[in-house]
Design a protein around this motif. Structure first.
Motif, PDB file in Angstrom:
ATOM      1  N   CYS A  99      -0.221 -19.424   3.541  1.00 52.93           N
ATOM      2  CA  CYS A  99      -0.689 -20.080   2.530  1.00 52.93           C
ATOM      3  C   CYS A  99      -0.567 -18.953   1.398  1.00 52.93           C
ATOM      4  O   CYS A  99      -0.614 -17.737   1.632  1.00 52.93           O
ATOM      5  CB  CYS A  99      -1.948 -20.623   2.439  1.00 52.93           C
ATOM      6  N   GLU A 101      -4.767 -14.831   1.953  1.00 49.40           N
ATOM      7  CA  GLU A 101      -4.176 -16.436   1.747  1.00 49.40           C
ATOM      8  C   GLU A 101      -5.456 -17.138   1.873  1.00 49.40           C
ATOM      9  O   GLU A 101      -6.403 -17.014   2.384  1.00 49.40           O
ATOM     10  CB  GLU A 101      -3.308 -16.841   3.032  1.00 49.40           C
ATOM     11  N   PRO A 151       0.244 -13.121   0.038  1.00 59.81           N
ATOM     12  CA  PRO A 151      -1.008 -12.778   0.618  1.00 59.81           C
ATOM     13  C   PRO A 151      -0.813 -11.515   1.621  1.00 59.81           C
ATOM     14  O   PRO A 151      -0.564 -11.571   2.911  1.00 59.81           O
ATOM     15  CB  PRO A 151      -1.364 -13.937   1.466  1.00 59.81           C
TER      16      PRO A 151
END
Length: 943
Positions: free
Chosen positions: A75, A91, A285
């Motif tokens: 993510c 993330e 990330p």
């Protein structure tokens, strides 16, 4: 240049430059610097472009590695977070999940009250006057008017504990026994034994059991608190802060309605055939991807933008062809292959910084005039509005004059059949959405959820066994020994195999040996293959082992569930459920809902004073007679209890003055009380202490020598309170401090000691003295070093110290005592026996090689510095590896065409090139959906 200048009628030789000369020199210097600065500017721009291309490619490769390890893409991290934020580079969950309600903390434990102190005059017990299995009562003439006093047997103690709720209550005992702290004159436990009431002389075991139970209650409470805190901490990390966002919205900081996450946006894919059309946008990330921060900043110091299809960032919804991001060129042509949309996109906002976010989280405004304006995001808006991006569409315009973004994206070219589920496991998940075959080449033969090809290891040539298997599922193929899984129907979702063998095809175990029914022609087969009167106990050499033994329950209504510790069968009644029924309490009927075995239903009368519990016992609702529910709990007296009437009919009891007024009072006070609905006495108002008498109180107080200080004897004194009329003085009075001596039996004086006042001080600390020896301390070498094999000194002057066995400990120091301050002097550490390792790059011969492992050299102390250890056994040489290079396309195509390319083959961008071709340019082509495009490729390093 030189010239002569006359001064005061005389001539002197003076050196210098005229202003014209200086001006000409500055003009020449300016021309030279202008040309140099122009060349430097070109060099710098090239370096910025090179770094930007490198970091985009580095992140692109790292994203693929992350997917291979975790079965998903990461993510995004919030793009506007400052560098000192805990969310920076991490993330943020994007699974659309919100944690459940918080776990409530447990209620504090309800501790059992501790018994009062034992009476001071217990003793002189003579003659047994009463005896049972539970207690023995003696004549006790010195108190309570000669009333007998009793001690508990082991059985009596157990029943006392039972009544207090510490164990199961035995209501069927032929001995009606209970303990109750009545709060009577003597404040002792009383017990009833088949008639008269006796006092309990020794209840120390009971007090110990109560303390142990209270400790367990506290331990259980502490464990429940830890579990609740852990559950809440785990739930707190499961929230998806972007779950409430709709396409065109971003998380823009901390407000009561939104989490403190800056710069995570949600867009919507144009693709309609994927479960969730959401696309999350943020930055890389790098902490979760094991990247350096510098690898996520482009050549202009800005953070890379990272957008990912939400379903592809979660293991449960990941599919290789599930991308939802659209990549278009300047003509509007789709570069992401239509339905096979891009899984993610990573790009740099380029030199113009259109909408870029710098390393500190500060965003530039979007300029709508550039060719890259479609890639610009306003990450700070909280709701859809002007400048909001709702569609997940990005532009890769390699021909636009104002386009300077550097971009990478991934589109699946084929759908894999398997996906890893965890980086530390070889487990895989089937992505085929159909039946799976192992060792099968004809798809038509894959008829089950799992079909395994024929195996010579599993094959059976036992004709008898073959015949017995002929009717298994009516499937002839099964007879040959294949391993199969059912066809997906619940009834058939099983694994089928006639036998299992080792890797050599030997030592086969046939399933029928344990699963087959009894067959007189095949003795020793299966659970029923033993002779009459014998039963299967094990399997040996492929056949059942039988023995003349069996276990059964003597009660025909019970079932066998295992063995007791002594080897006897453990039997229990079946777990029968009770159907709905009717219960009665105080003349009122209540419904009992259906429940399983041992399910309780407690009924409570409207006045809350009468209770009755029904318990399901093997299909029948029975009135419970366990602990806390004796018959008196639901008799007519409890049903008709009236609180106001009880409070109006008070009684009076005698209470010890030491309990009402505290230590130092004798005699008895009176206390009014009434009977509560539970049968307990409830105090009504304050006690009457008029009959209480005051007596002086004497106590001994000790002074502790703190830290390293000690004393030759106990430092103590007498403190006391005297009676002022019939009341104790409110403040303590003190006698002088003494060292040593013995406190008198009445506690009023100390004899045999030395008064501190006779030593010229009343300060008790003056009797404390210091007595600490010198000592040696050890510590580990810094930086992971170790102790030399022959340390110096080999032994120490302070006994009994010697070097520890752990060779990582090489530092030492001698701590000497400062008697005046009674503490150790802070000595410096000696690390002359420590070693350390230093690393350096090896000498790789040419630029075509680079370091693979570093050289390691062990160092030892020499004075205040470090030198190479003459013992080189711990040193290691470094190694070099060859650099690898590939052809990488430039940003501008040299030519375009349509249709299939049939001319001379050109190098592909991913083809290798050699070290001596670095920075050389060659033609290459890239295929597109409509044809191909020529590029000028440059030979660049690939790793």
């Amino acid at each position: 240049m030189y010239r002569k200048l006359p001064l005061s009628g005389s001539g002197r030789n003076v050196c210098g430059f005229t202003l014209i000369e200086v001006a000409i020199s500055m003009m020449i210097l300016g021309v030279i610097m202008a040309s140099g600065l122009s060349a430097y500017q070109v060099y710098r721009q090239k370096q910025e472009m090179t770094k930007t291309t490198q970091v985009v490619q580095t992140v692109n490769q790292a994203l693929q590695t992350f997917k291979s390890n975790f079965g998903r893409y990461p993510c995004p991290a919030p793009i506007l977070e400052p560098r000192n934020s805990a969310n920076y580079g991490r993330e943020v969950k994007c699974d659309g999940f919100v944690a459940g309600n918080a776990v409530a903390p447990p209620n504090p434990p309800n501790f059992f009250p501790a018994p009062p102190p034992l009476p001071a005059n217990v003793g002189n017990m003579t003659g047994v006057v009463a005896q049972s299995e539970d207690m023995t009562c003696y004549r006790y003439p010195n108190t309570r008017g000669g009333q007998p006093c009793c001690t508990l047997t082991a059985a009596g103690l157990a029943k006392g504990l039972n009544n207090l709720g510490l164990n199961d209550f035995d209501a069927n005992s032929d001995f009606s026994f209970y303990l109750q702290w009545l709060g009577s004159t003597n404040q002792q436990f009383q017990c009833a034994m088949a008639g008269p009431t006796y006092y309990l002389c020794d209840y120390a075991p009971l007090a110990g059991a109560i303390t142990q139970q209270n400790n367990q209650l506290q331990a259980n409470f502490d464990a429940a608190v830890v579990a609740a805190n852990a559950a809440n901490a785990a739930n707190a990390g499961d929230d998806d802060p972007g779950i409430a966002l709709t396409p065109g919205q971003c998380l823009s900081g901390g407000t009561p309605a939104a989490p403190t996450v800056n710069g995570i946006c949600v867009e919507q894919s144009d693709r309609l055939d994927i479960p969730s059309r959401n696309v999350r946008v943020g930055t890389i990330p790098f902490r979760d991807m094991q990247l350096d921060e510098k690898d996520t900043l482009d050549g202009y110091g800005n953070r890379l933008v990272y957008a990912v299809t939400q379903d592809m960032a979660n293991v449960g919804t990941f599919r290789e062809d599930g991308g939802g991001i659209r990549i278009i060129d300047s003509t509007g042509a789709d570069l992401s292959n239509g339905p096979q949309s891009a899984a993610y996109v990573v790009f740099s906002s380029g030199k113009n910084g259109n909408g870029a976010v710098n390393a500190n989280g500060i965003a530039n405004a979007c300029n709508g005039n550039g060719g890259d304006s479609e890639n610009c995001r306003n990450y700070s808006f909280g709701a859809a509005g002007p400048g909001a991006n709702m569609a997940a569409t990005y532009r890769m315009d390699v021909t636009g004059n104002n386009f300077d973004d550097t971009m990478a994206y991934f589109v699946a070219s084929e759908n894999p059949l398997w996906r890893r589920t965890a980086p530390t496991s070889e487990s895989v998940t089937d992505l085929s959405q159909g039946n799976v075959g192992v060792g099968i080449f004809d798809p038509a033969q894959i008829t089950d959820t799992l079909t395994v090809g024929q195996s010579s290891v599993n094959y059976t040539n036992d004709s008898a066994q073959y015949g017995r298997l002929a009717n298994v599922n009516g499937d002839v193929a099964f007879q040959t020994g294949s391993l199969r899984v059912g066809d997906g129907n619940t009834a058939n979702n099983k694994i089928f195999a006639p036998q299992y063998c080792d890797q050599n095809g030997a030592n086969c175990f046939r399933v029928e040996n344990i699963a087959a029914p009894y067959d007189p022609a095949q003795p020793g087969r299966g659970m029923g293959g033993c002779p009459a009167g014998q039963y299967m106990t094990s399997i040996e050499a492929g056949n059942a082992k039988c023995a003349a033994i069996r276990f059964y329950c003597t009660n025909p209504d019970e079932v066998f569930i295992g063995f007791n510790a002594d080897g006897t069968p453990n039997c229990t009644l079946p777990n029968n459920k009770c159907t709905a029924g009717i219960g009665e309490l105080c003349g009122v009927s209540y419904s009992l809902t259906m429940g399983g075995h041992n399910t309780p239903h407690t009924l409570t009368a409207p006045n809350n004073c009468a209770k009755k519990t029904y318990t399901c016992n093997n299909g029948t609702w029975q009135v419970n007679s366990g602990p806390g529910y004796p018959a008196s709990a639901y008799d007519s007296a409890h049903c008709s209890y009236n609180q106001n009437s009880a409070m109006a009919n008070t009684q009076t009891k005698s209470v010890s003055c030491s309990l009402t007024l505290g230590e130092g009072y004798t005699g008895n006070a009176t206390q009014d009380y009434y009977i509560g609905c539970d049968g307990e006495q409830v105090n009504a108002g304050a006690p009457n202490n008029s009959a209480c008498l005051c007596q002086p109180v004497y106590k001994t107080e000790e002074y502790p020598c703190s830290g390293n200080l000690t004393s030759k004897g106990t430092i103590h004194r007498i403190k006391y309170k005297l009676c002022n009329g019939n009341q104790l003085a409110s403040e303590w009075s003190y006698k002088p401090w003494q060292v040593g001596g013995t406190v008198s039996e009445d506690g009023q004086s100390i004899t045999g000691g030395t008064l501190l006042s006779s030593l010229g001080t009343d300060d008790p600390s003056g009797a404390c003295s210091c007595n600490i020896p010198d000592k040696i301390e050890f510590a580990s070498c810094d930086g992971g070093g170790t102790r030399q094999s022959s340390p110096s000194p080999s032994s120490f002057s302070v006994d009994p110290y010697s070097w520890p066995a752990d060779t990582s400990i090489g530092k030492w120091r001698h701590l000497s005592a400062n008697i005046n301050q009674c503490k150790y002097n802070d000595s410096a550490w000696n690390d002359s026996n420590c070693t350390k390792m230093e690393e350096s790059d090896p000498d790789c011969a040419v630029g075509c090689y680079k370091t693979q492992t570093k050289k390691k050299v062990r160092k030892v102390r020499s004075g205040n510095g470090w030198i190479d250890d003459p013992d080189t056994s711990g040193n290691t040489d470094g190694t070099c590896i060859a650099r690898t290079y590939i052809w990488k396309p430039g940003s501008d195509p040299t030519n375009s065409g349509t249709g299939a390319y049939t001319g001379q083959a050109y190098p592909h961008p991913n083809d290798a090139c050699s070290c001596d071709q670095v920075e050389k340019v060659s033609a290459c082509l890239v295929t597109t959906t409509t044809g191909y495009t020529f590029f000028a490729c440059t030979c660049r390093e690939s790793n």
